[in-house]
Design an enzyme around this catalytic site. Structure first.
Site, PDB file in Angstrom:
ATOM      1  N   PHE A 182     104.139 164.702  58.835  1.00 54.29           N
ATOM      2  CA  PHE A 182     104.846 165.818  59.466  1.00 54.29           C
ATOM      3  C   PHE A 182     103.916 167.020  59.505  1.00 54.29           C
ATOM      4  O   PHE A 182     103.428 167.470  58.468  1.00 54.29           O
ATOM      5  CB  PHE A 182     106.120 166.197  58.708  1.00 54.29           C
ATOM      6  CG  PHE A 182     106.852 167.345  59.362  1.00 54.29           C
ATOM      7  CD1 PHE A 182     107.743 167.109  60.394  1.00 54.29           C
ATOM      8  CD2 PHE A 182     106.627 168.662  58.966  1.00 54.29           C
ATOM      9  CE1 PHE A 182     108.398 168.170  61.028  1.00 54.29           C
ATOM     10  CE2 PHE A 182     107.275 169.713  59.587  1.00 54.29           C
ATOM     11  CZ  PHE A 182     108.169 169.463  60.621  1.00 54.29           C
TER      12      PHE A 182
ATOM     13  N   ASP B 222      95.537 168.163  55.911  1.00 53.09           N
ATOM     14  CA  ASP B 222      96.607 169.095  56.268  1.00 53.09           C
ATOM     15  C   ASP B 222      97.180 169.643  54.962  1.00 53.09           C
ATOM     16  O   ASP B 222      98.012 169.021  54.324  1.00 53.09           O
ATOM     17  CB  ASP B 222      97.678 168.369  57.080  1.00 53.09           C
ATOM     18  CG  ASP B 222      98.910 169.226  57.341  1.00 53.09           C
ATOM     19  OD1 ASP B 222      98.901 170.419  56.945  1.00 53.09           O
ATOM     20  OD2 ASP B 222      99.884 168.707  57.912  1.00 53.09           O
TER      21      ASP B 222
ATOM     22  N   LYS C 172     101.424 178.655  55.892  1.00 53.01           N
ATOM     23  CA  LYS C 172     102.505 179.032  54.990  1.00 53.01           C
ATOM     24  C   LYS C 172     102.070 180.090  53.978  1.00 53.01           C
ATOM     25  O   LYS C 172     102.115 181.272  54.245  1.00 53.01           O
ATOM     26  CB  LYS C 172     103.093 177.796  54.300  1.00 53.01           C
ATOM     27  CG  LYS C 172     103.775 176.822  55.264  1.00 53.01           C
ATOM     28  CD  LYS C 172     104.610 175.798  54.533  1.00 53.01           C
ATOM     29  CE  LYS C 172     105.151 174.725  55.468  1.00 53.01           C
ATOM     30  NZ  LYS C 172     106.055 175.237  56.503  1.00 53.01           N
TER      31      LYS C 172
END
Length: 345
Positions: free
Chosen positions: A74, A162, A191
């Protein structure tokens, strides 16, 4: 900075972007960084860089580059991200999808080796999360990432980590890939890069990869803006000055111990796994993770369910010991409440 200047075109100089790029280089030891805004923007930038590198350096025929991803990955909900996804929720009725993406089981080295051998001449990169977050905090076997790195080097394939969810101390290391002593060819950050204040992301890479882009071939209106750059520079400084990476490791060990104690007492908790302050819990069949999270919310603690039977727990890096105890007790009460209700249906 917000009272001074918040945005300029990347065509113009501003005095906060340079220090931000320097901070990224100092903290992560990559010579090049390309700032964007959201995590998915940075991940798509990494995909573009990998494709350009494949054509310019590896000499893959134009239009034939492939990029591999693990199943259950994801990294967002843009068309590129869902083209790489294996989650029906992300893909259903959103096709047609982008070509050139392959998937392979996560934490399965023989399957990855077979994929590399089959597509070695056209494979540009393998992009993975060191720990799969949205999938439910899925942790690969010890040494997996190190062996993946060796496979990538053997087949001249870029390794892209990632680290949007796992980076910046979340797992008790500055990057989750550091647990295996791995230096990926590219790292995607987001983030926490701004300390949760603004959308700030970045791709870290070598000169060989990053300098394949020429001026005007990639950009972002807000990426690297003066305000975001100033905030992210300060967030990186706080991470180091306040020892938050080591703190996440210590607090994470305590969180894991308490969660495993709950699993030993409550039969409805069937698995606990995690690193640092990133934990996943699987509940028994018949216990709805969503309902558990709703019960936790009623008691003042927020958690996020995924895939029906999994709950992700990711306290802030500044969490106090007493708050961990409170959160775990709320989790225990919520599981017992939902399991008891399910038993009476």
């Amino acid at each position: 900075q917000s009272a001074n200047l918040t945005l300029t075109s990347r065509a113009f100089y501003n005095n906060t972007l340079g220090p931000f790029l320097a901070a990224l280089s100092t903290h992560f030891h990559y010579p090049r960084a390309l700032p964007m805004n959201t995590g998915v923007e940075a991940a798509e930038t990494a995909v573009k860089l990998a494709r350009r590198w494949a054509y310019a350096v590896k000499r893959v025929p134009d239009g034939a580059a492939l990029i591999a991803f693990p199943q259950n990955n994801f990294w967002g909900r843009t068309l590129a991200a869902i083209s790489a996804s294996t989650d029906p929720t992300s893909r259903t009725q959103f096709g047609p999808f982008l070509p050139g993406f392959l998937t392979v089981p996560y934490n399965d080295l023989p399957a990855l080796d077979a994929l590399f051998r089959q597509h070695a001449h056209h494979l540009a990169a393998y992009m993975l999360e060191p720990i799969q977050g949205e999938a439910g905090v899925i942790i690969p076997d010890p040494g997996y990432l190190r062996q993946v790195s060796a496979l990538c080097a053997r087949h001249n394939v870029l390794l892209i980590a990632d680290e949007v969810q796992t980076g910046l101390g979340r797992t008790g290391a500055l990057l989750a890939s550091h647990h295996d002593g791995v230096r990926p060819d590219m790292v995607v950050l987001g983030k926490a890069l701004s300390g949760g204040m603004l959308p700030v992301s970045a791709v870290l890479a070598s000169d060989e990869v990053m300098l394949q882009l020429n001026p005007g071939e990639h950009g972002s209106t807000f990426g690297g803006n003066p305000l975001g750059a100033a905030v992210a520079t300060e967030a990186l400084a706080v991470l180091q000055e306040e020892g938050l990476v080591e703190r996440a490791r210590r607090m994470g060990e305590y969180l894991g111990r308490l969660l495993r104690e709950v699993a030993g007492e409550v039969g409805s908790v069937v698995d606990v796994r995690g690193k640092g302050l990133m934990y996943g819990v699987t509940v028994a069949p018949g216990v709805d993770a969503w309902e558990v999270c709703l019960e936790m919310c009623k008691r003042g603690v927020l958690a996020k369910p995924t895939h029906g039977d999994k709950i992700r727990l990711a306290p802030p890096l500044v969490v106090q010991r007493e708050q961990i105890e409170q959160g775990v007790e709320v989790f225990r009460e919520a599981v017992l409440e939902v399991a008891g209700s399910a038993a009476h249906v």
